[in-house]
Design a protein around this motif. Structure first.
Motif, PDB file in Angstrom:
ATOM      1  N   GLU A   5      14.973 -40.030  36.728  1.00  0.00           N
ATOM      2  CA  GLU A   5      14.813 -41.366  36.155  1.00  0.00           C
ATOM      3  C   GLU A   5      15.733 -42.372  36.847  1.00  0.00           C
ATOM      4  O   GLU A   5      15.365 -43.541  37.028  1.00  0.00           O
ATOM      5  CB  GLU A   5      15.106 -41.319  34.656  1.00  0.00           C
ATOM      6  N   ALA A   6      16.913 -41.921  37.244  1.00  0.00           N
ATOM      7  CA  ALA A   6      17.835 -42.808  37.962  1.00  0.00           C
ATOM      8  C   ALA A   6      17.227 -43.257  39.291  1.00  0.00           C
ATOM      9  O   ALA A   6      17.412 -44.408  39.711  1.00  0.00           O
ATOM     10  CB  ALA A   6      19.173 -42.106  38.196  1.00  0.00           C
ATOM     11  N   MET A   7      16.496 -42.370  39.971  1.00  0.00           N
ATOM     12  CA  MET A   7      15.841 -42.775  41.223  1.00  0.00           C
ATOM     13  C   MET A   7      14.725 -43.773  40.956  1.00  0.00           C
ATOM     14  O   MET A   7      14.480 -44.675  41.771  1.00  0.00           O
ATOM     15  CB  MET A   7      15.314 -41.553  41.957  1.00  0.00           C
TER      16      MET A   7
ATOM     17  N   ALA B  39       7.098 -42.263  41.542  1.00  0.00           N
ATOM     18  CA  ALA B  39       6.883 -40.818  41.587  1.00  0.00           C
ATOM     19  C   ALA B  39       8.071 -40.180  42.308  1.00  0.00           C
ATOM     20  O   ALA B  39       8.269 -40.417  43.504  1.00  0.00           O
ATOM     21  CB  ALA B  39       5.578 -40.488  42.305  1.00  0.00           C
ATOM     22  N   CYS B  40       8.844 -39.392  41.588  1.00  0.00           N
ATOM     23  CA  CYS B  40      10.103 -38.853  42.102  1.00  0.00           C
ATOM     24  C   CYS B  40       9.977 -37.367  42.410  1.00  0.00           C
ATOM     25  O   CYS B  40       9.507 -36.592  41.572  1.00  0.00           O
ATOM     26  CB  CYS B  40      11.223 -39.053  41.080  1.00  0.00           C
TER      27      CYS B  40
ATOM     28  N   LEU C 235      16.265 -42.105  48.355  1.00  0.00           N
ATOM     29  CA  LEU C 235      16.251 -40.656  48.551  1.00  0.00           C
ATOM     30  C   LEU C 235      17.067 -39.905  47.504  1.00  0.00           C
ATOM     31  O   LEU C 235      16.770 -38.749  47.200  1.00  0.00           O
ATOM     32  CB  LEU C 235      16.795 -40.316  49.948  1.00  0.00           C
ATOM     33  N   PHE C 236      18.087 -40.554  46.962  1.00  0.00           N
ATOM     34  CA  PHE C 236      19.009 -39.878  46.052  1.00  0.00           C
ATOM     35  C   PHE C 236      19.245 -40.722  44.802  1.00  0.00           C
ATOM     36  O   PHE C 236      19.136 -41.946  44.847  1.00  0.00           O
ATOM     37  CB  PHE C 236      20.360 -39.643  46.739  1.00  0.00           C
ATOM     38  N   PRO C 237      19.617 -40.078  43.707  1.00  0.00           N
ATOM     39  CA  PRO C 237      20.083 -40.850  42.560  1.00  0.00           C
ATOM     40  C   PRO C 237      21.422 -41.493  42.867  1.00  0.00           C
ATOM     41  O   PRO C 237      22.156 -41.039  43.755  1.00  0.00           O
ATOM     42  CB  PRO C 237      20.220 -39.789  41.456  1.00  0.00           C
ATOM     43  N   ASP C 238      21.748 -42.557  42.146  1.00  0.00           N
ATOM     44  CA  ASP C 238      23.006 -43.254  42.348  1.00  0.00           C
ATOM     45  C   ASP C 238      23.601 -43.626  40.997  1.00  0.00           C
ATOM     46  O   ASP C 238      22.877 -44.000  40.068  1.00  0.00           O
ATOM     47  CB  ASP C 238      22.794 -44.513  43.192  1.00  0.00           C
ATOM     48  N   ALA C 239      24.915 -43.523  40.899  1.00  0.00           N
ATOM     49  CA  ALA C 239      25.589 -43.835  39.637  1.00  0.00           C
ATOM     50  C   ALA C 239      25.351 -45.270  39.187  1.00  0.00           C
ATOM     51  O   ALA C 239      25.412 -45.568  37.991  1.00  0.00           O
ATOM     52  CB  ALA C 239      27.085 -43.565  39.768  1.00  0.00           C
ATOM     53  N   GLU C 240      25.075 -46.176  40.123  1.00  0.00           N
ATOM     54  CA  GLU C 240      24.785 -47.563  39.755  1.00  0.00           C
ATOM     55  C   GLU C 240      23.581 -47.645  38.830  1.00  0.00           C
ATOM     56  O   GLU C 240      23.527 -48.482  37.921  1.00  0.00           O
ATOM     57  CB  GLU C 240      24.557 -48.398  41.012  1.00  0.00           C
ATOM     58  N   ASP C 241      22.606 -46.779  39.053  1.00  0.00           N
ATOM     59  CA  ASP C 241      21.412 -46.769  38.214  1.00  0.00           C
ATOM     60  C   ASP C 241      21.625 -45.921  36.965  1.00  0.00           C
ATOM     61  O   ASP C 241      21.063 -46.214  35.906  1.00  0.00           O
ATOM     62  CB  ASP C 241      20.228 -46.266  39.032  1.00  0.00           C
TER      63      ASP C 241
END
Length: 233
Positions: A98-100, A114-115, A189-195
């Motif tokens: 969901e973060a992505m 679509a992740c 490409l990756f999840p990020d703590a900002e999201d």
């Protein structure tokens, strides 16, 4: 919403930290596959100092709960739990998939994402999400781990154009070419703590927090993937 939340994520190759203080976000992020344990705590110190707040002043500590690398997810949760215990903070787990999706909206305004994260062993961690009017995301497919060929075989066409996110699309390009719905290539490409910290605001407002000892990961390896695909519930 106005809250003070620290978020960290080490579930994939990306190591990231974000601090939300009264609607301003302080971020650190670096792709460092084997250095999460070395990078994450200095990042935490940097954002706290930049914002001029102490850990104990925060309202909650959010973390990427997975899915992702088994070791990476454990590192992130372990460090987050240690920080939360020390400062007596409640914790909020946020899906890395969901973060992505949120990252794709933050960067490109994508509202249907679509992740697919490369899960190794010829599988992907999978989830599709649609953005709601209030800024939250609704899952369209249940999160699962699935061989990309099975995913393609069981997909169905719809009217939406889905923006792709995650490493799985490039890792299994040939298998995923058989997907029946329309896609456009994305660069998240990756999840990020900002999201993660953005999504954590909604969970905090709903009271969806846990004590540090109850924080738990999402691995998905025990999920029977084909039963979770559309039409297979």
């Amino acid at each position: 919403m106005s809250a003070k939340i620290l978020a960290l994520d080490t579930a994939t190759e990306n190591c990231s930290v974000a601090l939300l203080v009264d609607d301003k976000v302080y971020v650190r992020s670096e792709v460092a596959p084997r250095d999460h344990t070395k990078k994450v705590l200095p990042m935490v110190d940097e954002v706290l100092k930049e914002a001029g707040v102490a850990l104990a002043e925060l309202d909650a500590l959010a973390y990427g709960r997975g899915p992702g690398s088994f070791t990476g997810v454990r590192i992130g949760i372990g460090i987050a739990q240690g920080l939360a215990f020390g400062a007596d903070l409640p914790m909020i787990g946020v899906s890395t998939l969901e973060a992505m999706a949120q990252g794709s909206y933050r960067k490109h305004g994508a509202e249907h994402v679509a992740c697919a994260i490369d899960a190794r062993m010829s599988e992907v961690y999978w989830g599709r999400f649609a953005r709601q009017e209030d800024g939250t995301w609704s899952p369209v497919d249940a999160e699962c781990v699935v061989p990309p060929s099975v995913l393609a075989e069981n997909s169905t066409a719809d009217e939406q154009l889905w923006r792709t996110a995650g490493t799985g699309w490039a890792a299994y390009q040939n298998d995923l070419e058989g997907i029946q719905f329309k896609t456009e290539e994305g660069d998240v490409l990756f999840p990020d703590a900002e999201d993660i910290v953005y999504l954590a605001q909604f969970e905090l407002a709903k009271g969806n927090t846990v004590e540090a000892e109850a924080a738990s990961p999402t691995y998905l390896r025990d999920t029977v993937a084909w039963k979770k695909l559309p039409g297979r519930e």
